[in-house]
Design an enzyme around this catalytic site. Structure first.
Site, PDB file in Angstrom:
ATOM      1  N   SER A  21      23.310  34.308  45.744  1.00 52.46           N
ATOM      2  CA  SER A  21      24.610  34.264  45.075  1.00 52.46           C
ATOM      3  C   SER A  21      24.546  33.267  43.923  1.00 52.46           C
ATOM      4  CB  SER A  21      25.705  33.898  46.081  1.00 52.46           C
ATOM      5  OG  SER A  21      26.970  34.155  45.533  1.00 52.46           O
ATOM      6  N   ASN A  22      25.663  32.771  43.472  1.00 52.89           N
ATOM      7  CA  ASN A  22      25.683  31.789  42.385  1.00 52.89           C
ATOM      8  C   ASN A  22      26.881  30.857  42.577  1.00 52.89           C
ATOM      9  OD1 ASN A  22      28.050  32.965  40.950  1.00 52.89           O
ATOM     10  ND2 ASN A  22      26.668  34.706  40.814  1.00 52.89           N
TER      11      ASN A  22
END
Ligand code: CTP
Length: 217
Positions: A21-22
């Site tokens: 993810s980020n």
């Protein structure tokens, strides 16, 4: 007017406990949704997993992966006037999903990744009647990259932010935006709280949409 707004990160699972993810917090997209609601517009907020509450009055559609986000946008985009693609979509996903938790090994481990779909490019590859607002997260050459994304992703307007600084951008309360228009013009919105910027951005979006409609008729 009807808005479809995406926000937050997407998440690509690797096994039952891990994912890619980020750092996106969703704050910018949620602030735009709140600004649109303040002006009595209808908002469908398609959001990846975030730790903030949806603004009152928004129709929240939670999603996890890029494919899920794409499916929901595809089902809703033809019924909106303005589409704002603010989500930070993962560009890669694991080639294989392991149904069992992957066990650690002694040897170094390399993860095989494949590209995810570029949602915005896919969505704008067919003519849309809605006004399309893209975003760009950059750490260098902001203007050149943003201008390229505006054209390549076929947006009506593109909002760029510098994500290299700790005091603005991803996961912070403040932001600073540079808006790129189809006619080559640019407009900078100086550092401010995301909800303040969102209100200014909303005005700029609606203004640009009005102008583009006048041009078409
Ligand atoms: N975007 C998308 N699908 C992706 C990646 C990005 O729809 N798989 C959208 C984002 O929501 C944003 C715009 O494309 O509106 C630009 O995203 P950004 O992360 O700045 O750029 P990328 O296209 O991912 O390119 P790069 O990571 O190489 O900068």
């Amino acid at each position: 007017m009807k808005f479809v707004i995406t926000a937050g990160p997407t998440r690509e699972p690797l096994d039952p406990v891990r994912y890619l993810s980020n750092r996106s917090s969703g704050k910018m997209g949620y602030a735009i949704a709140a600004a649109a609601l303040e002006e009595k517009h209808k908002v469908v907020l398609i959001s990846g997993p975030v730790a903030i509450a949806a603004p009152l009055g928004a129709e929240l559609v939670p999603v996890m992966t890029g494919d899920e986000m794409f499916a929901v946008i595809s089902a809703r985009i033809d019924d909106c006037d303005v589409f704002v693609m603010c989500a930070a979509v993962c560009d890669y996903k694991p080639v294989h999903y392991s149904a069992q938790k992957m066990k650690k090994e002694r040897a170094p481990f390399a993860l095989a990744l494949e590209r995810t779909r570029d949602l915005l490019t896919s969505l704008t590859s067919v003519p849309r009647h809605c006004f399309v607002v893209g975003f760009a997260a950059e750490t260098q050459a902001l203007a050149a990259n943003a201008a390229r994304k505006l054209a390549e992703k076929n947006c009506d307007l593109l909002v760029a932010n510098d994500v290299s600084r700790a005091d603005i951008g991803m996961d912070s309360e403040d932001n600073e935006l540079v808006i790129f228009f189809r006619n080559g013009a640019q407009k900078k919105l100086r550092r401010a709280k995301k909800n303040v910027l969102a209100r200014s951005l909303l005005k700029i979006i609606l203004n640009a949409r009005e102008k583009s409609l006048t041009k078409k008729t």
